[in-house]
Enzyme design. Structure first.
Site, PDB file in Angstrom:
ATOM      1  N   CYS A 101     -12.954  79.116 -23.971  1.00  0.00           N
ATOM      2  CA  CYS A 101     -13.738  78.338 -22.670  1.00  0.00           C
ATOM      3  C   CYS A 101     -13.370  76.947 -22.497  1.00  0.00           C
ATOM      4  CB  CYS A 101     -14.443  79.257 -22.003  1.00  0.00           C
ATOM      5  SG  CYS A 101     -15.817  79.000 -23.732  1.00  0.00           S
TER       6      CYS A 101
ATOM      7  N   GLU B  79     -21.956  82.134 -17.645  1.00  0.00           N
ATOM      8  CA  GLU B  79     -21.049  81.061 -18.123  1.00  0.00           C
ATOM      9  C   GLU B  79     -19.912  81.085 -17.975  1.00  0.00           C
ATOM     10  OE1 GLU B  79     -22.532  80.822 -22.319  1.00  0.00           O
ATOM     11  OE2 GLU B  79     -24.060  81.544 -21.894  1.00  0.00           O
TER      12      GLU B  79
HETATM   13  P1  NAD Z   1     -13.216  88.481 -16.795  1.00  0.00           P
HETATM   14  O1  NAD Z   1     -14.500  87.323 -15.554  1.00  0.00           O
HETATM   15  O2  NAD Z   1     -12.256  88.753 -16.066  1.00  0.00           O
HETATM   16  O3  NAD Z   1     -14.579  89.477 -17.008  1.00  0.00           O
HETATM   17  C1  NAD Z   1     -16.173  89.167 -17.558  1.00  0.00           C
HETATM   18  C2  NAD Z   1     -16.838  90.120 -18.393  1.00  0.00           C
HETATM   19  O4  NAD Z   1     -16.671  90.681 -16.296  1.00  0.00           O
HETATM   20  C3  NAD Z   1     -15.729  91.682 -18.630  1.00  0.00           C
HETATM   21  O5  NAD Z   1     -16.782  92.088 -18.777  1.00  0.00           O
HETATM   22  C4  NAD Z   1     -15.337  92.199 -17.227  1.00  0.00           C
HETATM   23  O6  NAD Z   1     -14.949  93.626 -17.444  1.00  0.00           O
HETATM   24  C5  NAD Z   1     -16.210  91.939 -16.335  1.00  0.00           C
HETATM   25  N1  NAD Z   1     -16.665  92.415 -14.630  1.00  0.00           N
HETATM   26  C6  NAD Z   1     -14.731  91.833 -14.154  1.00  0.00           C
HETATM   27  N2  NAD Z   1     -15.502  92.620 -12.787  1.00  0.00           N
HETATM   28  C7  NAD Z   1     -16.423  92.841 -13.086  1.00  0.00           C
HETATM   29  C8  NAD Z   1     -17.193  93.047 -11.399  1.00  0.00           C
HETATM   30  N3  NAD Z   1     -17.054  92.686 -10.202  1.00  0.00           N
HETATM   31  N4  NAD Z   1     -18.177  92.936 -11.638  1.00  0.00           N
HETATM   32  C9  NAD Z   1     -18.867  93.113 -12.370  1.00  0.00           C
HETATM   33  N5  NAD Z   1     -18.494  92.373 -13.923  1.00  0.00           N
HETATM   34  C10 NAD Z   1     -16.910  92.659 -14.003  1.00  0.00           C
HETATM   35  O7  NAD Z   1     -13.448  87.243 -18.154  1.00  0.00           O
HETATM   36  P2  NAD Z   1     -12.447  87.452 -19.321  1.00  0.00           P
HETATM   37  O8  NAD Z   1     -10.842  88.015 -18.987  1.00  0.00           O
HETATM   38  O9  NAD Z   1     -12.929  88.442 -20.235  1.00  0.00           O
HETATM   39  O10 NAD Z   1     -13.178  85.876 -19.772  1.00  0.00           O
HETATM   40  C11 NAD Z   1     -12.316  84.871 -19.768  1.00  0.00           C
HETATM   41  C12 NAD Z   1     -13.152  84.160 -18.880  1.00  0.00           C
HETATM   42  O11 NAD Z   1     -13.685  83.985 -19.517  1.00  0.00           O
HETATM   43  C13 NAD Z   1     -12.427  82.578 -18.890  1.00  0.00           C
HETATM   44  O12 NAD Z   1     -12.161  82.339 -17.747  1.00  0.00           O
HETATM   45  C14 NAD Z   1     -13.435  81.932 -19.505  1.00  0.00           C
HETATM   46  O13 NAD Z   1     -13.191  80.478 -19.670  1.00  0.00           O
HETATM   47  C15 NAD Z   1     -14.578  82.538 -19.624  1.00  0.00           C
HETATM   48  N6  NAD Z   1     -15.237  81.894 -20.641  1.00  0.00           N
HETATM   49  C16 NAD Z   1     -16.171  81.186 -20.573  1.00  0.00           C
HETATM   50  C17 NAD Z   1     -17.363  81.281 -21.780  1.00  0.00           C
HETATM   51  C18 NAD Z   1     -18.671  80.133 -21.458  1.00  0.00           C
HETATM   52  O14 NAD Z   1     -19.105  79.781 -22.890  1.00  0.00           O
HETATM   53  N7  NAD Z   1     -18.401  79.366 -20.497  1.00  0.00           N
HETATM   54  C19 NAD Z   1     -17.195  81.706 -23.071  1.00  0.00           C
HETATM   55  C20 NAD Z   1     -15.964  82.788 -23.084  1.00  0.00           C
HETATM   56  C21 NAD Z   1     -14.952  83.001 -21.515  1.00  0.00           C
END
Ligand code: NAD
Length: 496
Positions: free
Chosen positions: A300, A266
């Site tokens: 999001c 997501e």
């Molecule tokens: P992010 O992608 O930076 O991080 C999300 C998670 O992924 C964190 O736990 C992070 O530590 C981990 N991560 C980072 N690099 C990784 C890798 N290489 N391998 C595995 N895991 C890794 O996102 P964020 O800044 O924490 O959150 C904001 C984003 O989330 C926005 O783009 C938002 O739109 C999205 N979001 C989407 C939904 C939805 O339901 N569609 C809900 C909430 C947030």
């Protein structure tokens, strides 16, 4: 006598917390403690984080693999009962969790209250869904003398990787869906909000979920994430976060010489709202402000691009200026604050960079003032710009920045095509009292969630299942009746 909720919450403002790997039921203080600071005031240290390392990750995966057959064989009503006890414990510790969401994630009181409520709802909803889906096998008609049944099983070891913006609700939703379906879980919360996740995992263990079945491996995503997703022992990943990280996870899973893993992703959005000339301007503005600036735009689902029909644009923009002047940006622990900080200094810098580019390229519509003492925190004031086309935005800008585009009545198809060309597909708002127009738009925009004549944030578990398509994710929708199916595998049993 019980204190009002707000006073109970304030009683936790001076408490300090710790997060560390919780592996096979034991808390492990690995390496050095990193300070966790409040986004609203970097001088406040909310707690400390001990990150997992490759050894703790390997131990956790091994423990989860060993625990899987027993947990998967546990009757679903027992697994569901554990989720219901977890919900009760979240409610018992509601005031502490609200305070922690405010301090670690910079949430306003209302946002933090909603956050805990949603986490509780996920536990209870998935408990009920699991009983229905996993309870009794489906009997299928076949030749006489043979019994054919179909039933659902867990897949194995699931990695749940969650974002900071719903640090308790999304974290809990993913973890509980995977667990109740019979999987063991390695939970990797966002590094910015590990304290909340660690507190939740402790409560989930107290609720009777065994330590080997639910493991916590906190730490920086770029380092810990690949250790998890490259491991041949995992069978699925539930990921919520940015589209870019989902691509990296996909690549990491694909590179394994291992059984094909499931990915439930997501991801981000470039969410639009279309307002035509029949819409009610006051209602539009109320919904625009809520959609674009609640949670400092860090949802999001948040509105990023507002398309307004030319005939009503001046009136709408005037009202928008007035509404934005009335917002208060400030400490989320203060009740008068409508908009709190963004999550950290890096997020603030990225948003400021975008805002300064917009100042060069676009027309400023309005900007809410920053708090006078805001320098200590990661504050970004709500701001709105008028731009020409949606493709001036190359990606999702995750904060309180609204972009407005005027369109002519004859240009509706062009608006729809701009939205579709962006490639995301999360939320769409429509403000129109013309049902034909709103149905026309809805049938042509490729998007997961459509909101008509209301704001486009705040999905309710079990009522408004939430999730996108395209660059916004794989589906199925969280909080919906089909979500658990992606965490399960089907098995048939034929008895002669
Ligand atoms: P992010 O992608 O930076 O991080 C999300 C998670 O992924 C964190 O736990 C992070 O530590 C981990 N991560 C980072 N690099 C990784 C890798 N290489 N391998 C595995 N895991 C890794 O996102 P964020 O800044 O924490 O959150 C904001 C984003 O989330 C926005 O783009 C938002 O739109 C999205 N979001 C989407 C939904 C939805 O339901 N569609 C809900 C909430 C947030």
């Amino acid at each position: 006598q019980r204190l009002p909720l707000q006073q109970q919450v304030a009683g936790f403002y001076k408490q300090r917390w710790q997060a560390c790997p919780i592996v096979n039921g034991s808390a492990m203080e690995t390496g050095t403690a990193l300070p966790v600071r409040a986004p609203q005031d970097r001088a406040i240290q909310v707690g400390s984080l001990f990150e997992a390392d490759s050894e703790t990750v390997a131990q956790a995966i091994q423990g989860a693999q060993q625990a899987f057959p027993r947990w998967n064989g546990t009757p679903v009503k027992e697994r569901s009962a554990a989720l219901e006890r977890a919900a009760d414990l979240l409610e018992t510790h509601r005031a502490e969790l609200i305070a922690l969401c405010q301090l670690e994630a910079g949430k306003t009181l209302q946002d933090a209250i909603d956050e805990v409520r949603e986490a509780v709802d996920f536990c209870r909803y998935y408990a009920v869904q699991a009983r229905q889906l996993f309870g009794t096998p489906v009997t299928l008609d076949g030749p006489t003398g043979e019994t054919n049944e179909l039933y659902l099983q867990g897949r194995g070891v699931f990695v749940c990787i969650s974002p900071w913006n719903f640090p308790l609700a999304i974290f809990t939703g993913q973890v509980m869906a995977a667990l109740v379906a019979g999987n063991c879980v390695l939970a990797k919360p966002a590094e910015q909000t590990s304290l909340i996740a660690a507190r939740a995992v402790t409560l989930f263990h107290q609720a009777g979920i065994p330590g080997e079945v639910l493991q916590l491996v906190p730490g920086e995503g770029r380092r810990i994430g690949p250790l998890l997703t490259a491991h041949a022992g995992i069978t699925g990943v539930a990921f919520t976060g940015s589209t870019e990280t989902a691509w990296q996870i996909n690549r990491s899973l694909a590179a394994r010489n291992a059984p094909i893993a499931t990915l439930v992703a997501e991801t981000g959005g470039q969410n639009a709202m279309i307002v035509d000339s029949t819409a009610l301007p006051e209602q539009v503005i109320q919904d625009v402000v809520a959609s674009a600036f609640t949670s400092a735009g860090q949802r999001c689902s948040a509105l990023r691009v507002l398309f307004v029909q030319e005939d009503v644009a001046d009136r709408i923009l005037d009202l928008l200026r007035g509404a934005m002047a009335e917002l208060t940006v400030g400490d989320p622990c203060h009740l008068e604050s409508d908009v709190g900080p963004v999550i950290d200094e890096a997020a603030r810098r990225t948003l400021q960079q975008h805002i300064s580019e917009m100042r060069q390229q676009a027309r400023l519509i309005a900007e809410t003032p920053l708090p006078p003492d805001g320098e200590a925190g990661c504050f970004v004031a709500p701001v709105a710009f008028e731009i020409k086309r949606m493709d001036q935005l190359d990606r999702e800008h995750f904060g309180p920045v609204l972009h407005v585009i005027r369109f002519k009545a004859a240009g509706l198809d062009e608006v729809i095509s701009q939205i579709n060309q962006a490639g995301y597909g999360l939320t769409l708002g429509i403000h129109s009292r013309n049902e034909t127009t709103s149905r026309y738009i809805e049938s042509r925009v490729r998007v997961g969630n459509v909101y008509i004549n209301r704001n486009q944030i705040g999905a309710v578990v079990g009522v408004q299942p939430f999730g996108g398509l395209g660059l916004s994710g794989t589906g199925p929708k969280a909080g919906g009746p089909h979500y658990l199916l992606r965490f399960a595998t089907e098995r048939t049993r034929t008895i002669n």
